[in-house]
Design an enzyme around this catalytic site. Structure first.
Site, mmCIF file in Angstrom:
data_model
loop_
_atom_site.group_PDB
_atom_site.id
_atom_site.type_symbol
_atom_site.label_atom_id
_atom_site.label_comp_id
_atom_site.label_asym_id
_atom_site.label_seq_id
_atom_site.Cartn_x
_atom_site.Cartn_y
_atom_site.Cartn_z
ATOM 1 C CB SER A 1 -10.869 -2.619 -1.829
ATOM 2 O OG SER A 1 -10.343 -3.527 -2.772
ATOM 3 C CE1 TYR B 1 -8.700 -5.684 1.902
ATOM 4 C CE2 TYR B 1 -9.596 -5.925 -0.309
ATOM 5 C CZ TYR B 1 -8.835 -5.224 0.606
ATOM 6 O OH TYR B 1 -8.227 -4.038 0.230
#
Length: 256
Positions: A148, A161
């Protein structure tokens, strides 16, 4: 793409979004696809769209937080085709209960970090570990891990995350370094803002505008953009690409 027809490939998280688009793209290229997801109905819907167009796919329920179910997912591809040629790890815990409570460190909940790492990083590591013996038995193969932009950009929230995705990048390099000489390639794709079905349903116009302003393209991303990159990395055309994580984000992040 060269070398995809007939290949046996597992999609670890293919009920929707990038995973579903990649399953469809791989099937269009002639691969035999096993679509795994905790959302079995969604995985079946992906498979139905593939088989309706003449592709070869099957749905399997699995959970990245459950090693037994990951093993069952990998085994299902081997039992079905006699081999395993590739894995696309794309699942993550993006639920409001987890991602929605991933706040800055001054409000840190260690349980959120544990859950995030269990699914997003340890789940990928387990998938790689369980796939590698079968890839070696097939004479080599490819793994693609989904990272990501959060791993690079330094957000004020979502630190668990982001850290899990930075860990995925390190995992990708490890697998490439340890097994590259034995014929296994491991690479990553790092999406920016992608307008999946879920994002379209929940993202405000203001948020979309901010995302577009922050990249160097004329539009935001689509699941098909990531599917194209993942399919290439799983194909024989990418046989000299190993240990890399590519940012597929419209130029939103520029880094070495």
């Amino acid at each position: 793409m060269r070398g995809l027809p007939g290949k046996s490939i597992v999609i670890a998280g293919g009920a929707s979004g990038i995973g579903a688009a990649t399953a469809v793209r791989l099937a269009e290229e002639g691969a035999r696809v096993v679509v795994g997801d905790i959302n079995l109905d969604g995985a079946r819907a992906t498979v139905e769209s593939i088989t309706a167009s003449g592709g070869d796919a099957v749905a399997v329920e699995f959970d990245l937080a459950d090693e037994t179910s990951i093993e069952r997912l990998i085994r299902s591809a081997v039992d079905r085709t006699g081999r395993l040629d590739g894995v696309f790890n794309v699942g993550a815990d993006l639920t409001p209960a987890t991602l929605g409570n991933d706040v800055a460190l001054d409000g840190m909940d260690a349980a959120i970090w544990r859950r995030t790492f269990e699914v997003n990083l340890i789940g990928f590591a387990r998938s790689c570990r369980l796939a590698i013996p079968h890839l070696l038995a097939a004479g080599g193969g490819a793994i693609v891990n989904t990272s990501s932009a959060a791993a690079f950009v330094g957000e004020a929230v979502r630190p668990a995350y982001a850290a899990s995705k930075a860990g995925v990048n390190a995992l990708t390099r490890h697998v490439a370094s340890r097994w590259g000489k034995e014929g296994i390639r491991c690479n990553g794709v790092s999406p920016g803002m992608v307008l999946s079905e879920t994002a379209l349903a929940t993202m405000s116009e203001e948020f979309r505008a901010a995302g577009l302003a922050g990249n160097r393209s004329t539009r935001l991303g689509r699941p098909a953009d990531l599917a194209a990159a993942a399919a290439f990395l799983l194909s024989d055309d990418a046989e000299w690409v190993n240990g890399q994580t590519w940012s597929i984000d419209g130029g939103g992040s520029l880094h070495d």
